[in-house]
Design an enzyme around this catalytic site. Structure first.
Site, PDB file in Angstrom:
ATOM      1  N   GLU A  74      24.539 100.784  -1.222  1.00 25.26           N
ATOM      2  CA  GLU A  74      25.334 101.456  -2.246  1.00 25.26           C
ATOM      3  C   GLU A  74      24.664 102.717  -2.799  1.00 25.26           C
ATOM      4  O   GLU A  74      25.302 103.489  -3.519  1.00 25.26           O
ATOM      5  CB  GLU A  74      25.629 100.475  -3.392  1.00 25.26           C
ATOM      6  CG  GLU A  74      26.615  99.392  -2.982  1.00 25.26           C
ATOM      7  CD  GLU A  74      26.860  98.349  -4.060  1.00 25.26           C
ATOM      8  OE1 GLU A  74      26.024  98.234  -4.970  1.00 25.26           O
ATOM      9  OE2 GLU A  74      27.882  97.649  -3.982  1.00 25.26           O
ATOM     10  N   GLU A 126      14.354  82.429   8.329  1.00 24.93           N
ATOM     11  CA  GLU A 126      13.517  82.607   7.146  1.00 24.93           C
ATOM     12  C   GLU A 126      12.125  81.989   7.296  1.00 24.93           C
ATOM     13  O   GLU A 126      11.279  82.162   6.430  1.00 24.93           O
ATOM     14  CB  GLU A 126      14.205  82.022   5.914  1.00 24.93           C
ATOM     15  CG  GLU A 126      14.295  80.514   5.901  1.00 24.93           C
ATOM     16  CD  GLU A 126      14.792  79.993   4.555  1.00 24.93           C
ATOM     17  OE1 GLU A 126      14.157  79.065   4.039  1.00 24.93           O
ATOM     18  OE2 GLU A 126      15.789  80.510   4.033  1.00 24.93           O
TER      19      GLU A 126
END
Length: 302
Positions: A89, A120
């Protein structure tokens, strides 16, 4: 290994059962959302306790930007997605290069929409992912993990630390493994979730709010706003073109016709258009003055 992990999880606040939601399964829709709303109210209070650390991180990020370095987020699952979201953004909001703020998620782009088994758990893969973007000592690494113990994130932070980079952690458990590695630890202790262990809830909300603060405050200090207006917004669609016109009108008190005409002369650069109108200068002179003041409109106008 499983025994050790069970023991670790049992000590984490984010994995505890919330006494306020023990009977959530028998509540009505309204009662559940009321309960969630009450729990969510704890998030800004938890962040309030971390404001000095957040501000310290911002100062290091701004210093890094001024020296040509980057801000890099890294995480797995929800944490990784939020980092990628915040990074993505920044270009349309602040008119910066996509390279300035980057988000890395364990498992790569596919992990944005699909769970990637075991992604992960690999410290080594985190190092590979950082090396792929040529992460260096002049960059800042922000590791995000509600638990504060995700191996992928720890591997990344350890690697960044070995390079001499500035390191920051965002976790929802105090005194986490991540916090013990980094230069700046941001511990947003929001308490147990309404659904036990579902850290996309309060912990995820806390992460989003902290990320908002890190990039928005850094960009403001880099001169990406005038008053409280997004003067470096990229007018890449009809809504943003209209917003650019409105920003110029709000900043200068001019009419729509002058805003549109000056934006046209400034190639839709709202900051430059505002500079031209308020200073009365032609484009070349206005550009030179802005460049002299590192793009900080307020300083250039003085």
């Amino acid at each position: 290994m499983a025994e050790n992990l069970l023991q670790t999880l049992s000590t984490l606040i984010t994995e505890q059962r919330n006494p306020n939601s023990m009977n959530v399964g028998s509540l009505s829709a309204l009662e559940i959302v009321q309960l969630m709303n009450e729990e969510d109210k704890q998030v800004p209070l938890a962040i309030e306790k971390c404001l000095p650390q957040i501000a310290q991180a911002v100062e290091r990020i701004v210093s890094t930007f001024q020296q040509g370095g980057r801000l890099v987020y890294i995480g797995a699952g929800t944490s990784g997605r939020l980092g990628v979201l915040d990074a993505s953004e920044c270009p349309p909001t602040f008119g910066v290069s996509p390279e300035m703020v980057k988000g890395i998620i364990a498992g790569g782009e596919r992990a944005l929409r699909h769970p990637i088994e075991g992604a992960e758990d690999s410290k080594a893969q985190a190092v590979v992912d950082l090396q792929t973007i040529q992460f260096s000592s002049k960059d800042v690494l922000v590791g995000i993990a509600a638990s504060g113990r995700t191996p992928y994130v720890i591997g990344a932070l350890e690697y960044a630390k070995s390079l001499g980079s500035v390191t920051v952690s965002i976790a929802s458990n105090p005194n986490s493994a991540m916090a013990n590695i980094v230069d700046i630890a941001i511990d947003t202790v929001v308490g147990p979730e309404v659904l036990t262990g579902s850290s996309r809830l309060k912990s995820g909300t806390a992460q989003k709010l902290v990320l908002n603060m890190l990039t928005t405050t850094s960009m403001i200090l880099m001169g990406k706003c005038y008053q409280n207006l997004m003067v470096d917004v990229q007018a890449s669609n009809e809504k943003l073109k209209a917003r650019a016109i409105r920003i110029v009108m709000q900043a200068t008190d001019c009419d729509k016709a002058l805003a549109e005409e000056t934006l046209k002369q400034a190639d839709q650069n709202a900051k430059l258009a505002i500079m031209m109108i308020l200073s009365g200068l032609e484009r070349a002179q206005a550009e030179a003055l802005l460049e002299k003041h590192q793009g900080k409109l307020q300083l250039a106008l003085k």
